[in-house]
Scaffold this active site. Structure first.
Site, PDB file in Angstrom:
ATOM      1  N   ASP A  23       7.837  15.779 -17.205  1.00 43.89           N
ATOM      2  CA  ASP A  23       8.704  16.561 -16.330  1.00 43.89           C
ATOM      3  C   ASP A  23       8.517  18.044 -16.639  1.00 43.89           C
ATOM      4  OD1 ASP A  23      10.713  17.656 -14.863  1.00 43.89           O
ATOM      5  OD2 ASP A  23      12.364  16.659 -15.929  1.00 43.89           O
ATOM      6  N   ASN A  25       9.591  20.693 -14.760  1.00 38.94           N
ATOM      7  CA  ASN A  25      10.647  21.640 -14.357  1.00 38.94           C
ATOM      8  C   ASN A  25      12.037  21.145 -14.727  1.00 38.94           C
ATOM      9  OD1 ASN A  25      10.922  19.584 -12.571  1.00 38.94           O
ATOM     10  ND2 ASN A  25      11.009  20.856 -10.722  1.00 38.94           N
ATOM     11  N   ASP A  27      13.967  18.440 -14.166  1.00 41.21           N
ATOM     12  CA  ASP A  27      14.948  17.874 -13.237  1.00 41.21           C
ATOM     13  C   ASP A  27      15.055  16.364 -13.452  1.00 41.21           C
ATOM     14  OD1 ASP A  27      12.546  17.009 -12.287  1.00 41.21           O
ATOM     15  OD2 ASP A  27      12.822  17.682 -10.224  1.00 41.21           O
ATOM     16  N   ASP A  31       6.309  15.433 -12.758  1.00 42.08           N
ATOM     17  CA  ASP A  31       5.764  16.242 -11.668  1.00 42.08           C
ATOM     18  C   ASP A  31       4.362  16.743 -12.003  1.00 42.08           C
ATOM     19  OD1 ASP A  31       6.254  18.363 -13.479  1.00 42.08           O
ATOM     20  OD2 ASP A  31       8.307  18.512 -12.733  1.00 42.08           O
ATOM     21  N   ASP A 100      -4.274   7.729  -4.948  1.00 44.45           N
ATOM     22  CA  ASP A 100      -3.863   6.433  -4.426  1.00 44.45           C
ATOM     23  C   ASP A 100      -3.860   6.534  -2.907  1.00 44.45           C
ATOM     24  OD1 ASP A 100      -2.607   3.811  -4.472  1.00 44.45           O
ATOM     25  OD2 ASP A 100      -1.887   4.407  -6.443  1.00 44.45           O
ATOM     26  N   ASP A 203      -4.661   0.976  -2.078  1.00 49.25           N
ATOM     27  CA  ASP A 203      -3.509   0.087  -2.216  1.00 49.25           C
ATOM     28  C   ASP A 203      -3.614  -1.114  -1.267  1.00 49.25           C
ATOM     29  OD1 ASP A 203      -0.784  -0.158  -3.413  1.00 49.25           O
ATOM     30  OD2 ASP A 203      -0.151  -0.080  -1.316  1.00 49.25           O
ATOM     31  N   GLU A 257      -7.353  -2.426  -4.447  1.00 51.46           N
ATOM     32  CA  GLU A 257      -6.408  -3.400  -4.974  1.00 51.46           C
ATOM     33  C   GLU A 257      -6.441  -4.581  -4.023  1.00 51.46           C
ATOM     34  OE1 GLU A 257      -1.759  -3.894  -6.275  1.00 51.46           O
ATOM     35  OE2 GLU A 257      -2.290  -3.009  -4.368  1.00 51.46           O
ATOM     36  N   HIS A 330       1.146   0.086 -13.135  1.00 48.47           N
ATOM     37  CA  HIS A 330       2.545   0.396 -12.867  1.00 48.47           C
ATOM     38  C   HIS A 330       3.315  -0.780 -12.271  1.00 48.47           C
ATOM     39  CE1 HIS A 330       0.452   0.712  -9.140  1.00 48.47           C
ATOM     40  NE2 HIS A 330       1.590   0.733  -8.475  1.00 48.47           N
ATOM     41  N   ASP A 331       2.642  -1.887 -11.957  1.00 52.60           N
ATOM     42  CA  ASP A 331       3.327  -3.074 -11.422  1.00 52.60           C
ATOM     43  C   ASP A 331       3.461  -4.185 -12.464  1.00 52.60           C
ATOM     44  OD1 ASP A 331       3.418  -1.972  -8.836  1.00 52.60           O
ATOM     45  OD2 ASP A 331       1.501  -2.875  -8.270  1.00 52.60           O
TER      46      ASP A 331
HETATM   47  O1  TEU Z   1       1.077  -3.530  -5.027  1.00 49.44           O
HETATM   48  C1  TEU Z   1       0.830  -4.694  -4.282  1.00 49.44           C
HETATM   49  C2  TEU Z   1       1.375  -5.911  -4.815  1.00 49.44           C
HETATM   50  O2  TEU Z   1       0.893  -6.948  -4.513  1.00 49.44           O
HETATM   51  C3  TEU Z   1       2.544  -5.791  -5.729  1.00 49.44           C
HETATM   52  O3  TEU Z   1       3.611  -5.285  -5.016  1.00 49.44           O
HETATM   53  C4  TEU Z   1       2.874  -7.087  -6.320  1.00 49.44           C
HETATM   54  O4  TEU Z   1       3.220  -8.012  -5.333  1.00 49.44           O
HETATM   55  C5  TEU Z   1       4.028  -6.914  -7.200  1.00 49.44           C
HETATM   56  O5  TEU Z   1       3.844  -5.767  -7.973  1.00 49.44           O
HETATM   57  C6  TEU Z   1       4.154  -8.071  -8.126  1.00 49.44           C
HETATM   58  O6  TEU Z   1       5.153  -7.774  -9.010  1.00 49.44           O
HETATM   59  C7  TEU Z   1       0.818  -2.302  -4.472  1.00 49.44           C
HETATM   60  C8  TEU Z   1       1.317  -1.207  -5.391  1.00 49.44           C
HETATM   61  O7  TEU Z   1       0.608  -1.258  -6.589  1.00 49.44           O
HETATM   62  C9  TEU Z   1       2.789  -1.369  -5.565  1.00 49.44           C
HETATM   63  O8  TEU Z   1       3.326  -0.471  -6.498  1.00 49.44           O
HETATM   64  C10 TEU Z   1       3.441  -1.193  -4.226  1.00 49.44           C
HETATM   65  O9  TEU Z   1       4.803  -1.474  -4.327  1.00 49.44           O
HETATM   66  C11 TEU Z   1       2.832  -2.099  -3.164  1.00 49.44           C
HETATM   67  O10 TEU Z   1       1.419  -2.137  -3.201  1.00 49.44           O
HETATM   68  C12 TEU Z   1       3.203  -1.632  -1.784  1.00 49.44           C
HETATM   69  O11 TEU Z   1       2.561  -0.439  -1.491  1.00 49.44           O
END
Ligand code: TEU
Length: 552
Positions: A23, A25, A27, A31, A100, A203, A257, A330-331
């Site tokens: 972060d 700034n 908040d 960023d 992305d 994505d 992806e 991140h998922d």
């Molecule tokens: O993820 C696609 C996806 O298949 C995931 O949402 C998955 O079903 C889920 O994470 C399982 O826990 C991509 C991105 O990486 C994700 O962050 C987005 O939410 C999604 O597409 C929609 O854009």
């Protein structure tokens, strides 16, 4: 002329989730200026490319995977000038940037969508997938299910019409059948490539083509309709078109992806001759601890299954396509304590065993922010601590079930927010991420697990990753060598060879808390060990010992 070179084969990619990295700034939200302030840290780690999760303007219903303006930056993240500065500061340090690209859907706040739903004659109506509902428009057009636990359609006001959205309500799917949509996407690509961006992580790119029958599917089980929207009939045609019309005119790279794609599809998508994508994310190994690729259907982890799935990925693309190598994003929940690694005693060693197991396979390695210091899951205890739209949707469904508490505990463990807590830079109140309360809680482990500690301890996971990165950069055998798994049925060791002419690298990692022998290594000479997490190497491997041999 095709301008693409194969730099992606030498890339070592670090994923930044902008909300959670730094972060600048104060908040409470990460960023772009924050990212700029940490580029020397990335340089120290040794990565040469960044994948930046979405920074475009967005109402943030899915943290930026819902884009309302593809040509501008979400103001709390900074301005376009900040972005350009970040790009040039990265390039100065020899770090490329891939963005992305979220073009399966837009945000429902995008001007196209607002026009499409407010006027039946809007030129943007056909940018989306809009169909008349059943029962005078009161019921959705079919029974398809989306990815966040809900039906795949949302009604447009109280009209008869519904729009398709495979994710959240605020993420309407684009209609790729419409050539105008494809031209818009090409223009977006050109806009960022002309600015100097080096490529895209695409994505859910294998969802862009849908079977046009729009009929219900029976039996209606998880992801009903998936045969209609996963790797649909025109997917390859659309990707080829993007490649020929835009991507091939720049020296850029793409990683797609591709959710639940088959082995055959993965070959088609990455075969360089077909000019579609450079590589794809295959989730078969990260799904090895669940059933049907659904993380809520938890299944006990088995090292042999994990090895077999990675081996299949490697064998499948051998001599045909290029792999991406990853254990986090991140998922996904954090890899510490997952995939055979453990929390507590031997935590670092076991994370090192896991790192060595995936990093030197054939393909391009990715590291997700915080993975290099061994960031753990968040230990959520209530839904109030979680922000993720997917988790909240699932929680709504679970609330109708008996055994709710048990399921909620599982949800806390697998929630995507486990990966999204602020990066731990030091042990101060907000872990050096910010000086004000961050948007998501700080991981309670910050007093011990943080970048400052990692950098001051030569035996930290950070320096182990740094060694792997250096080794990969300096040895073409890792890029070009043949891959072979060793002792695939052995439940305690992850081992493989990479061979190029007379040169060989052998990686052996123990996943056992006990000291164990590994017959294969008797043939090897410990003088050839170039990377290890222990100093002395006896006949038996110590708990989670890694030995990387370089034989020339
Ligand atoms: O993820 C696609 C996806 O298949 C995931 O949402 C998955 O079903 C889920 O994470 C399982 O826990 C991509 C991105 O990486 C994700 O962050 C987005 O939410 C999604 O597409 C929609 O854009």
């Amino acid at each position: 002329m095709n301008k693409k070179t194969n730099w992606f084969k030498d890339a070592i990619i670090y994923q930044i989730y902008p909300r959670s990295f730094c972060d600048g700034n104060n908040d409470g939200l990460g960023d772009i200026p924050g990212i700029i302030s940490k580029l020397d840290y990335l340089k120290e780690l040794g990565v040469n490319c960044v994948w930046l999760s979405p920074v475009y303007d967005s109402p943030q219903c899915d943290n930026g995977y819902d884009i309302s303006n593809y040509r501008d930056i979400y103001p709390p993240f900074g301005t376009l000038d900040d972005f350009k500065k970040m790009l040039s500061e990265m390039h100065k340090r020899g770090i490329r940037l891939i963005m992305d690209l979220v073009v399966n859907h837009t945000s429902s706040e995008h001007v196209w969508f607002k026009s499409a739903i407010s006027d039946k004659n809007s030129p943007y109506r056909d940018y989306y997938i809009i169909r008349k509902g059943k029962k005078n428009g009161k019921k959705p057009p079919n029974n398809w299910q989306g990815f966040f636990g809900e039906g795949a359609w949302s009604r447009i006001g109280d009209s008869e019409d519904w729009y398709l959205r495979l994710f959240a309500k605020g993420q309407p799917d684009l209609n790729w059948e419409n050539p105008k949509v494809r031209e818009e996407v090409k223009d977006i690509l050109r806009y960022w490539l002309d600015m100097g961006v080096d490529g895209f992580r695409c994505d859910v790119i294998n969802l862009i083509s849908k079977k046009q029958d729009f009929k219900s599917r029976f039996p209606a089980i998880a992801l009903t309709g998936k045969d209609a929207y996963i790797t649909g009939p025109r997917l390859h045609e659309f990707l080829h078109e993007l490649n020929v019309d835009v991507l091939s005119h720049y020296d850029c790279m793409t990683v797609g992806e591709t959710v639940l794609a088959t082995k055959k599809e993965n070959i088609l998508l990455t075969d360089p001759k077909r000019e579609e994508l450079d590589m794809i994310f295959n989730f078969s190994h990260t799904d090895s601890d669940n059933f049907f690729g659904v993380k809520y259907f938890y299944r006990k982890f088995k090292l042999t299954r994990f090895k077999r799935r990675l081996n299949n990925q490697q064998e499948n693309l051998k001599g045909r396509g290029w792999n991406s190598l990853f254990i986090e994003n991140h998922d996904q929940r954090r890899s510490v304590g997952r995939f055979g690694s453990v929390l507590g005693e031997y935590e670092t060693q076991s994370s090192e065993a896991l790192a060595a197991s995936y990093f030197l396979l054939q393909g391009t390695p990715f590291i997700y922010e915080g993975q290099e210091i061994g960031m753990r899951n968040a230990e959520f205890k209530s839904l109030d601590e979680i922000d993720d739209v997917e988790s909240h949707n699932i929680a709504k469904i679970l609330s109708k079930f008996p055994f709710k508490k048990k399921f909620m505990n599982l949800l806390y463990e697998v929630s995507r927010d486990n990966a999204r807590t602020p990066m731990l830079w030091d042990d101060s109140e907000y872990a050096g991420f910010s000086i004000v309360k961050p948007w998501l809680r700080v991981n309670p482990s910050k007093d011990v697990i943080n970048v400052k500690n990692a950098l001051s301890n030569k035996d930290s996971l950070f320096y182990f990753y740094k060694k792997l990165i250096e080794f990969k950069k300096n040895n073409k055998v890792i890029r070009d060598g043949e891959f072979k798994m060793i002792a695939i049925n052995n439940p305690y060791f992850f081992a493989y060879e990479r061979t190029l002419n007379n040169e060989k690298v052998v990686v052996v990692a123990s996943f056992s808390k006990k000291e164990r022998k590994f017959a294969y290594s008797n043939k090897l000479n410990s003088n050839d060990i170039v990377i290890s997490n222990y100093e002395n190497h006896g006949e038996r491997f110590k708990p989670f010992e890694v030995r990387i041999y370089h034989i020339k």
